[in-house]
Write a protein that holds these residues in place. Structure first.
Motif, PDB file in Angstrom:
ATOM      1  N   SER A 298     -22.644  19.296 -35.760  1.00 53.98           N
ATOM      2  CA  SER A 298     -21.415  18.442 -35.640  1.00 53.98           C
ATOM      3  C   SER A 298     -21.682  16.723 -35.746  1.00 53.98           C
ATOM      4  CB  SER A 298     -20.485  18.782 -34.482  1.00 53.98           C
ATOM      5  OG  SER A 298     -20.836  18.531 -33.365  1.00 53.98           O
ATOM      6  N   MET A 299     -22.762  16.483 -35.053  1.00 52.95           N
ATOM      7  CA  MET A 299     -23.201  15.148 -34.916  1.00 52.95           C
ATOM      8  C   MET A 299     -23.946  14.771 -35.931  1.00 52.95           C
ATOM      9  SD  MET A 299     -23.002  14.571 -30.913  1.00 52.95           S
ATOM     10  CE  MET A 299     -21.653  14.758 -29.911  1.00 52.95           C
ATOM     11  N   GLY A 300     -24.609  15.408 -36.733  1.00 53.98           N
ATOM     12  CA  GLY A 300     -25.598  15.081 -37.883  1.00 53.98           C
ATOM     13  C   GLY A 300     -27.075  14.938 -37.259  1.00 53.98           C
ATOM     14  N   LEU A 301     -27.397  15.512 -35.959  1.00 50.77           N
ATOM     15  CA  LEU A 301     -28.709  15.656 -35.491  1.00 50.77           C
ATOM     16  C   LEU A 301     -29.760  16.626 -36.416  1.00 50.77           C
ATOM     17  CD1 LEU A 301     -28.047  15.676 -31.813  1.00 50.77           C
ATOM     18  CD2 LEU A 301     -29.179  13.799 -33.134  1.00 50.77           C
ATOM     19  N   ALA A 302     -30.964  16.274 -36.823  1.00 51.37           N
ATOM     20  CA  ALA A 302     -31.723  16.999 -37.279  1.00 51.37           C
ATOM     21  C   ALA A 302     -31.959  18.241 -36.700  1.00 51.37           C
ATOM     22  CB  ALA A 302     -33.054  16.347 -37.795  1.00 51.37           C
ATOM     23  N   LYS A 303     -32.050  18.340 -35.240  1.00 51.41           N
ATOM     24  CA  LYS A 303     -32.404  19.587 -34.406  1.00 51.41           C
ATOM     25  C   LYS A 303     -31.666  19.282 -32.954  1.00 51.41           C
ATOM     26  CE  LYS A 303     -36.648  17.640 -32.834  1.00 51.41           C
ATOM     27  NZ  LYS A 303     -38.388  17.967 -32.390  1.00 51.41           N
ATOM     28  N   PRO A 304     -31.563  20.218 -32.268  1.00 50.53           N
ATOM     29  CA  PRO A 304     -31.024  20.193 -30.946  1.00 50.53           C
ATOM     30  C   PRO A 304     -31.921  19.418 -30.043  1.00 50.53           C
ATOM     31  CG  PRO A 304     -30.857  22.496 -31.848  1.00 50.53           C
ATOM     32  CD  PRO A 304     -31.772  21.738 -32.787  1.00 50.53           C
ATOM     33  N   GLN A 305     -31.723  18.188 -29.634  1.00 50.43           N
ATOM     34  CA  GLN A 305     -32.365  17.581 -28.694  1.00 50.43           C
ATOM     35  C   GLN A 305     -31.525  16.500 -27.863  1.00 50.43           C
ATOM     36  OE1 GLN A 305     -35.434  15.735 -31.117  1.00 50.43           O
ATOM     37  NE2 GLN A 305     -34.550  13.836 -31.506  1.00 50.43           N
ATOM     38  N   GLY A 306     -32.247  15.997 -26.749  1.00 51.13           N
ATOM     39  CA  GLY A 306     -31.288  15.015 -26.112  1.00 51.13           C
ATOM     40  C   GLY A 306     -30.557  15.665 -25.308  1.00 51.13           C
ATOM     41  N   ALA A 307     -29.696  14.805 -24.387  1.00 54.39           N
ATOM     42  CA  ALA A 307     -28.878  15.198 -23.334  1.00 54.39           C
ATOM     43  C   ALA A 307     -27.302  14.853 -23.752  1.00 54.39           C
ATOM     44  CB  ALA A 307     -29.133  14.512 -22.147  1.00 54.39           C
ATOM     45  N   LEU A 308     -26.329  15.722 -24.006  1.00 51.91           N
ATOM     46  CA  LEU A 308     -24.943  15.514 -24.316  1.00 51.91           C
ATOM     47  C   LEU A 308     -24.148  15.259 -23.275  1.00 51.91           C
ATOM     48  CD1 LEU A 308     -22.528  15.852 -26.406  1.00 51.91           C
ATOM     49  CD2 LEU A 308     -22.264  18.013 -25.549  1.00 51.91           C
ATOM     50  N   VAL A 309     -23.520  13.992 -23.253  1.00 51.31           N
ATOM     51  CA  VAL A 309     -22.821  13.604 -22.193  1.00 51.31           C
ATOM     52  C   VAL A 309     -21.429  13.993 -22.084  1.00 51.31           C
ATOM     53  CG1 VAL A 309     -21.755  11.451 -21.080  1.00 51.31           C
ATOM     54  CG2 VAL A 309     -24.034  11.135 -22.310  1.00 51.31           C
ATOM     55  N   ARG A 310     -21.275  15.083 -21.046  1.00 55.71           N
ATOM     56  CA  ARG A 310     -20.139  15.744 -20.841  1.00 55.71           C
ATOM     57  C   ARG A 310     -18.899  15.003 -20.163  1.00 55.71           C
ATOM     58  NH1 ARG A 310     -18.327  21.144 -20.590  1.00 55.71           N
ATOM     59  NH2 ARG A 310     -16.002  21.148 -20.642  1.00 55.71           N
ATOM     60  N   GLY A 311     -19.500  14.272 -19.291  1.00 60.49           N
ATOM     61  CA  GLY A 311     -18.506  13.355 -18.480  1.00 60.49           C
ATOM     62  C   GLY A 311     -18.907  12.215 -18.120  1.00 60.49           C
ATOM     63  N   VAL A 312     -18.244  10.987 -17.745  1.00 58.40           N
ATOM     64  CA  VAL A 312     -18.622   9.613 -17.365  1.00 58.40           C
ATOM     65  C   VAL A 312     -17.956   9.367 -16.276  1.00 58.40           C
ATOM     66  CG1 VAL A 312     -19.089   7.344 -17.903  1.00 58.40           C
ATOM     67  CG2 VAL A 312     -19.475   9.116 -19.640  1.00 58.40           C
ATOM     68  N   GLU A 313     -18.619   8.839 -15.023  1.00 59.86           N
ATOM     69  CA  GLU A 313     -17.867   8.388 -14.069  1.00 59.86           C
ATOM     70  C   GLU A 313     -17.131   7.118 -14.192  1.00 59.86           C
ATOM     71  OE1 GLU A 313     -18.541   8.149  -9.132  1.00 59.86           O
ATOM     72  OE2 GLU A 313     -20.003   8.578 -10.505  1.00 59.86           O
ATOM     73  N   VAL A 314     -16.075   6.889 -13.751  1.00 59.54           N
ATOM     74  CA  VAL A 314     -15.304   5.733 -13.753  1.00 59.54           C
ATOM     75  C   VAL A 314     -16.103   4.733 -12.781  1.00 59.54           C
ATOM     76  CG1 VAL A 314     -13.096   4.148 -13.395  1.00 59.54           C
ATOM     77  CG2 VAL A 314     -13.106   6.611 -14.467  1.00 59.54           C
ATOM     78  N   GLY A 315     -16.375   3.304 -13.281  1.00 55.92           N
ATOM     79  CA  GLY A 315     -17.125   2.472 -12.487  1.00 55.92           C
ATOM     80  C   GLY A 315     -18.580   2.737 -12.274  1.00 55.92           C
ATOM     81  N   SER A 316     -19.077   3.707 -12.913  1.00 57.83           N
ATOM     82  CA  SER A 316     -20.435   4.223 -13.040  1.00 57.83           C
ATOM     83  C   SER A 316     -21.311   3.150 -13.822  1.00 57.83           C
ATOM     84  CB  SER A 316     -20.672   5.658 -13.374  1.00 57.83           C
ATOM     85  OG  SER A 316     -20.401   5.671 -14.545  1.00 57.83           O
ATOM     86  N   PRO A 317     -22.635   3.089 -13.496  1.00 57.48           N
ATOM     87  CA  PRO A 317     -23.518   2.319 -14.435  1.00 57.48           C
ATOM     88  C   PRO A 317     -23.374   2.749 -16.095  1.00 57.48           C
ATOM     89  CG  PRO A 317     -24.912   2.996 -12.456  1.00 57.48           C
ATOM     90  CD  PRO A 317     -23.469   3.637 -12.162  1.00 57.48           C
ATOM     91  N   ALA A 318     -23.185   4.055 -16.157  1.00 55.09           N
ATOM     92  CA  ALA A 318     -23.241   4.561 -17.488  1.00 55.09           C
ATOM     93  C   ALA A 318     -21.772   4.058 -18.014  1.00 55.09           C
ATOM     94  CB  ALA A 318     -22.940   6.112 -17.382  1.00 55.09           C
ATOM     95  N   GLN A 319     -20.636   3.991 -17.597  1.00 52.23           N
ATOM     96  CA  GLN A 319     -19.504   3.564 -18.062  1.00 52.23           C
ATOM     97  C   GLN A 319     -19.743   1.653 -18.219  1.00 52.23           C
ATOM     98  OE1 GLN A 319     -15.979   2.653 -15.676  1.00 52.23           O
ATOM     99  NE2 GLN A 319     -14.646   3.523 -17.237  1.00 52.23           N
ATOM    100  N   LYS A 320     -20.130   1.433 -17.383  1.00 50.88           N
ATOM    101  CA  LYS A 320     -20.429  -0.136 -17.504  1.00 50.88           C
ATOM    102  C   LYS A 320     -21.187  -0.525 -18.605  1.00 50.88           C
ATOM    103  CE  LYS A 320     -19.665  -1.382 -12.614  1.00 50.88           C
ATOM    104  NZ  LYS A 320     -20.299  -1.669 -11.259  1.00 50.88           N
ATOM    105  N   ALA A 321     -22.286   0.416 -18.864  1.00 51.30           N
ATOM    106  CA  ALA A 321     -23.299   0.179 -20.007  1.00 51.30           C
ATOM    107  C   ALA A 321     -22.397   0.438 -21.491  1.00 51.30           C
ATOM    108  CB  ALA A 321     -24.575   0.908 -19.979  1.00 51.30           C
ATOM    109  N   GLY A 322     -21.338   1.334 -21.213  1.00 54.08           N
ATOM    110  CA  GLY A 322     -20.874   1.688 -22.590  1.00 54.08           C
ATOM    111  C   GLY A 322     -21.095   2.935 -23.264  1.00 54.08           C
ATOM    112  N   ILE A 323     -21.619   3.798 -22.189  1.00 48.60           N
ATOM    113  CA  ILE A 323     -21.943   5.174 -22.557  1.00 48.60           C
ATOM    114  C   ILE A 323     -20.407   6.144 -22.282  1.00 48.60           C
ATOM    115  CG2 ILE A 323     -22.935   7.391 -21.866  1.00 48.60           C
ATOM    116  CD1 ILE A 323     -25.466   5.695 -20.848  1.00 48.60           C
ATOM    117  N   GLU A 324     -20.219   6.923 -23.350  1.00 51.75           N
ATOM    118  CA  GLU A 324     -18.925   7.655 -23.318  1.00 51.75           C
ATOM    119  C   GLU A 324     -19.132   8.993 -23.526  1.00 51.75           C
ATOM    120  OE1 GLU A 324     -16.333   6.114 -26.414  1.00 51.75           O
ATOM    121  OE2 GLU A 324     -16.761   4.145 -26.248  1.00 51.75           O
ATOM    122  N   ALA A 325     -18.153   9.805 -23.341  1.00 54.64           N
ATOM    123  CA  ALA A 325     -18.247  11.287 -23.276  1.00 54.64           C
ATOM    124  C   ALA A 325     -18.567  11.367 -24.585  1.00 54.64           C
ATOM    125  CB  ALA A 325     -16.964  11.700 -22.614  1.00 54.64           C
TER     126      ALA A 325
END
Length: 490
Positions: A298-325
């Motif tokens: 569904s995302m156009g990846l050549a093979k299943p690899q990486g970590a899928l972000v299921r959820g992002v905590e509000v105010g967390s480093p991930a959200q501040k960096a721009g990572i999204e579910a």
């Protein structure tokens, strides 16, 4: 004729033998070497036992109980057996006449193993061996016994360090886990069921077994039983490459599958425990899951690899960096994230406060983001809150019902509280939507990697969706932005 025939027969047989010998001589030596099996004798562990044995210790733990409260029950070895391998510990009744707060005495609690890290008395073992103990006793192979001080224990990695008041002790040599190969002979020394200095051996069955958040375990077929916990796994060079920690068993006994904590991971933990008594780990505030073939497609990846972000905590480093579910983290600090379980170890081993980079696949395009690592708090756990409640919903379309969703416009006050500009609120979820984990109160803000601003936009996106393929959904539940796939009915 008979004589001649006989002579002819002998001569022919000799000629055939000579021809075969000549043919064999023509076969290249390299080809013969390739076809010849590798034949080696079984290893001799006696020298290793002499070398490492004196560095292995027996660890007994004691707990304080009411003096008149002792009752018949499992012995210390069986208690260790119950605790380590998931068997409920029997709830022993209090004897008649026992008074809480009365006189106390120490009684055996468990038995484990350990090994000497330094000549001045630092000993490594498992955290579960010393967890909850009121007193820890360490016995050396020369039968000297010491009362140990617990320097620190880390439950996440199951590593602990204790200290005894002694000098000139025989410390182990630490090996290089990266050199360890599957099929290599290894040996364990420990105290199974309290039997001191028991030696068992086997081979490395696998490496990088994912059975914990922070540890890629070494799997072996070395016989490990209750009491072996905390003892060393030793290679044929006499170096410690792991700490024997767990077994896989349906019966509670050894079944040929044992797990050891890689010693390089354990040493990182022990260094922090010796320095500060605790372990500091990094976090970025995401919930992750594996990238399946459906998600990769569904995302156009050549093979299943990486970590899928299921959820992002509000105010967390991930959200501040721009990572999204819905993003897929493919690299961390320039290193590839091959499988989702790699990410917690990479982040956990990063010092809090460090600035690094993550590469994410965001809606079909790759981007690199800068992120500052936060620190994992003790016993940290975030439970997403459900936004419940019933309210009047717009009449659902046939397409929405096909996916199992009934939604309504998101009230302006809720949008402000959630700090989002658009989205629709889930009134009910059943069928495919319920199986995907959606619930009433969730706020859907993107479908098929496209932002949802209103109910009309939501319906429009559903009308374009391929009903034979999974539908990607990004939604908010409480403080967490999450991702899921709704799979159509078959």
């Amino acid at each position: 004729m008979n004589v001649k025939g006989g002579l002819w027969s002998v001569t022919l047989a000799g000629a055939l033998a000579l021809a075969l010998a000549a043919g064999a001589a023509l076969v290249p030596q390299q080809a013969q070497a390739q076809s010849a099996p590798i034949v080696r004798g079984l290893p001799d562990f006696t020298e290793l036992v002499d070398l490492v044995g004196p560095s292995v210790v027996n660890i007994r733990t004691l707990e304080k109980v009411d003096a008149d409260g002792a009752s018949d029950g499992p012995d210390e070895d069986m208690l260790e057996f119950f605790r380590r391998f998931g068997i409920p510990v029997p709830n022993m009744p209090r004897r008649r006449g026992q008074r809480p707060g009365g006189p106390q005495q120490e009684q055996p609690r468990g038995v484990g193993s350990g090994f000497i890290l330094t000549a001045d008395g630092y000993v490594m073992t498992n955290a579960h061996v010393v967890d909850g103990a009121d007193e820890v006793m360490v016995t050396l192979t020369d039968k000297r016994e010491f009362k140990a001080k617990i320097i620190g224990a880390d439950k996440r990695s199951d590593v602990a360090v204790v200290k005894i008041d002694a000098t000139g002790l025989p410390a182990v040599r630490i090996g290089d886990v990266s050199r360890l190969k599957v099929g290599e002979w290894v040996m364990a020394i420990g105290s199974p069921f309290g039997l001191d200095n028991t030696v068992t051996a086997g081979i490395v069955s696998a490496k990088q077994r994912d059975t914990g958040d922070y540890l890629p375990f070494i799997q072996t077929d070395v016989a490990i039983n209750p009491g072996n916990s905390g003892g060393p796994l030793i290679n044929m060079r006499g170096e410690v490459v792991g700490i024997n920690s767990q077994i896989y068993s349906r019966s509670g006994g050894f079944m040929g599958i044992s797990f050891a904590i890689p010693v390089d991971e354990a040493m990182r933990v022990s260094d922090q425990l010796r320095a500060s008594g605790r372990v500091s780990r990094g976090r970025i505030g995401v919930q992750i899951e594996p990238v399946t073939k459906d998600i990769a497609d569904s995302m156009g990846l050549a093979k299943p690899q990486g970590a899928l972000v299921r959820g992002v905590e509000v105010g967390s480093p991930a959200q501040k960096a721009g990572i999204e579910a819905g993003d897929v983290i493919t690299q961390y600090d320039g290193k590839a994230v091959e499988k989702f379980s790699d990410l917690p170890r990479m982040v956990g081993n990063t010092k809090p406060g460090t600035k690094t980079t993550v590469t994410v696949l965001h809606r079909g395009s790759s981007r690199e983001l800068s992120i500052t690592i936060a620190e994992v708090q003790p016993d940290e756990g975030v439970a997403a809150k459900d936004e419940g409640g019933k309210s009047h919903a717009d009449k659902p379309s046939k397409m929405a019902q096909q996916w199992g969703l009934v939604v309504q416009a998101l009230p302006a006050d809720e949008a402000r509280e959630l700090r989002i500009k658009g989205g629709v609120k889930v009134v009910s979820a059943d069928g495919p939507a319920a199986r995907a984990g959606l619930k009433a109160g969730d706020v859907i803000f993107a479908l098929a990697n496209t932002d949802v601003g209103s109910v009309n936009e939501f319906e429009g996106l559903l009308s374009k969706a391929d009903t034979k393929k999974p539908l990607s959904v990004m939604f908010r539940r409480g403080d967490w932005a999450q991702y899921t796939l709704i799979r159509p009915e078959r």
